[in-house]
Design a protein around this motif. Structure first.
Motif, mmCIF file in Angstrom:
data_model
loop_
_atom_site.group_PDB
_atom_site.id
_atom_site.type_symbol
_atom_site.label_atom_id
_atom_site.label_comp_id
_atom_site.label_asym_id
_atom_site.label_seq_id
_atom_site.Cartn_x
_atom_site.Cartn_y
_atom_site.Cartn_z
ATOM 1 N N ARG A 39 0.808 -1.225 0.000
ATOM 2 C CA ARG A 39 0.000 0.000 0.000
ATOM 3 C C ARG A 39 0.844 1.280 0.000
ATOM 4 N N LYS A 40 2.092 1.205 0.462
ATOM 5 C CA LYS A 40 2.928 2.406 0.491
ATOM 6 C C LYS A 40 3.452 2.774 -0.887
ATOM 7 N N ASP A 41 3.486 1.812 -1.792
ATOM 8 C CA ASP A 41 3.897 2.110 -3.166
ATOM 9 C C ASP A 41 2.644 2.453 -3.967
ATOM 10 N N VAL A 42 2.248 3.715 -3.922
ATOM 11 C CA VAL A 42 0.962 4.125 -4.477
ATOM 12 C C VAL A 42 0.913 3.986 -5.988
ATOM 13 N N SER A 88 -3.183 9.729 -1.401
ATOM 14 C CA SER A 88 -3.615 9.507 -0.021
ATOM 15 C C SER A 88 -4.655 8.395 0.062
ATOM 16 N N ARG A 135 -2.921 5.094 -0.417
ATOM 17 C CA ARG A 135 -2.106 4.724 0.737
ATOM 18 C C ARG A 135 -2.973 4.215 1.887
ATOM 19 N N TYR A 136 -4.155 4.779 2.024
ATOM 20 C CA TYR A 136 -5.037 4.365 3.114
ATOM 21 C C TYR A 136 -5.960 3.207 2.736
#
Length: 519
Positions: free
Chosen positions: A45-48, A125, A128-129
């Protein structure tokens, strides 16, 4: 002293000993694939940047799996797999017939369109969420609900899709989203509680939660059992989840608050799961009680249709307007359930599939229109036809389809439901279906006149110069599907009529779960 020889145990009476055919794994692969894909996306999820392409690829595979599953069911009839090799009713069964396979396929189409639309509408955002992991988890719940053969697991999959829908609803954490989520959660949790009470009551009466087993035992033991109480509980629970009158106020209070793609997915999927569950339980498990409640369901259907259509006419915010159109469509489906028979149930199934496509597309079109004009308020919008003629043409097709006008997909199921109502003498219900189409035309005609045809008043600073490519691709594909179904409905109509017949006469479903009558 020698111990006595152990007596031979016939494991075939309790366990599946033969390996299942490879094609039968298609029954559970949609759910397993969604859970696995969602887990992978969660870890990344951090690698959008990777989120959209991976999610779109996963949803494309889901669509392929559901298409293959439908082909398997069309060719070979209902298919069952049981968990842990334990035979039903002890083993948890996944059983899919034509109705479940059709709903699973259309839900995959909607989800893929939503994933494409979100590629440009969900920012870093939102990715990422967890937008895409939540979407895959939502599809796991939706697919599980359509494919399960166990009523407690139907409850479990409802919970899975509700949990993921809560996450999607509050994505962004804006005050209006929190307010919408509270309203959405409260009545849905009440409905879930009623559903769980009904499931416990059901198990107390029959000692089983396998749908095929219940269908047989209900027919055998009907005299003396309080099945009407049970049926009323299920109707109330599923009516709440489907947003039927008078327990539908949560939908227009919440569907306009999240990101537009989330609203589109909710409109296309969530209420349809409630309708599917209602049809499955009342037509296949408790047909006698369903017939006894048909007049009350018909009254609720008529009220739902009128409430939704009039509510849509009274709205100036296009997102709220679409929420009422979702409700009005639920009324048409309930009318088909109330009428019953191949025509009524077939019409309800057909309208649900049509609504999955068209309501999703309408929300997407509204999102594009909102970006082009910078507002969702009809009092301030205008000039869309002059700015984007092709997009406006796509929107017009959707307006005509949701109103039930030929030659689009909304026409045929409304004709089926109205004809079935006339055939049983329910002229007032058929007239309500037709009148609702007229009122819906007024509501969407107002949108066309004010937001599209009227000259632009004042350009908004928030307006986009042109529609985004991925959004237009999604919208165009869904519009093409509603046109194709409308112009050439026979292939889908044949499968829908067969699905309605299998629900009313579930012997093939039962034989899939209990081969050669072994119960």
């Amino acid at each position: 002293m020698a111990a006595p020889a152990a007596s031979a145990i016939d494991l075939s009476r309790a366990l599946v000993l033969a390996p299942p055919p490879v094609a039968d794994w298609l029954v559970i692969l949609p759910v397993a694939w969604c859970l696995l894909s969602g887990a992978v996306l969660l870890m990344l999820r951090k690698d959008v940047r990777l989120q959209p392409p991976l999610a779109i690829a996963a949803l494309s595979v889901l669509l392929m799996l559901d298409a293959l599953l439908l082909w398997r069911v069309v060719e070979g009839g209902p298919v069952t797999m049981v968990m842990g090799r334990w035979l039903p009713p002890f083993g948890i069964a996944f059983t899919v017939d034509l109705a479940g396979a059709l709903f699973a396929l259309f839900s995959a189409i909607v989800a893929l369109a939503g994933g494409l639309y979100a590629a440009e509408s969900i920012d870093a955002s939102g990715r990422r969420y967890g937008f895409y992991p939540f979407l895959l988890l939502l599809m796991a719940g939706v697919s599980g609900a359509f494919l399960t053969g166990d009523i407690f697991n139907l409850y479990v999959w409802f919970e899975v899709l509700l949990i993921s829908s809560f996450g999607l609803l509050v994505l962004g954490s804006e005050p209006k989203q929190i307010d919408g989520a509270i309203k959405y959660a409260f009545l849905n949790l009440v409905a879930t509680t009623l559903f769980l009470i009904a499931v416990g009551y059901l198990y107390g009466l029959f000692g089983t939660l396998n749908m095929a087993d219940i269908a047989v035992k209900a027919a055998e033991r009907r005299p003396g059992l309080p099945l009407m109480t049970l049926a009323v509980l299920f109707v109330l629970a599923f009516g709440m989840k489907a947003a039927a009158f008078p327990v539908n106020f949560w939908l227009p209070a919440s569907y306009h608050t999240p990101r537009i793609v989330v609203s589109a997915l909710f409109a296309g999927l969530l209420t349809k799961v409630g309708i599917y569950a209602l049809i499955r339980v009342m037509v296949m498990l408790f047909p006698v009680e369903g017939d006894a409640l048909s007049f009350l369901i018909a009254v609720a259907a008529a009220a739902t249709m009128i409430f939704g259509a009039l509510g849509a006419i009274g709205q100036s915010d296009t997102r709220r307007l679409l929420g009422y159109l979702v409700i009005s469509g639920i009324g048409v489906m309930l009318a088909g359930v109330a009428v019953g028979g191949p025509g009524g149930i077939g019409g309800a199934l057909f309208y649900a599939l049509h609504s999955m496509v068209v309501m999703t597309a309408l929300y997407m079109a509204t999102g594009i229109a909102g970006r082009l004009s910078g507002v969702f308020d009809l009092n301030r919008a205008g000039g869309l036809y002059g700015r984007a003629a092709f997009f406006s043409a796509l929107s017009l097709v959707l307006f005509l389809s949701v109103s039930g006008m030929p030659p689009f997909s909304g026409f045929w199921p409304k004709v089926m439901v109205a004809k079935a109502a006339i055939d049983i003498g329910a002229w007032w219900l058929a007239a309500t279906v037709l009148a609702t189409g007229f009122l819906t035309m007024i509501a969407v005609g107002r949108v066309w006149a004010l937001a599209y045809w009227r000259p632009e008043k004042t350009a908004s600073e928030a307006a986009d110069p042109a529609p985004r490519a991925s959004a237009m691709l999604s919208l165009s594909a869904l519009v093409a599907l509603t046109v194709a179904i409308g112009l050439y409905p026979d292939p889908l109509l044949q499968q829908i009529q067969a699905a309605a017949s299998l629900l009313a006469e579930p012997s093939a479903y039962v034989n899939s779960v209990f081969p050669q009558g072994a119960r």
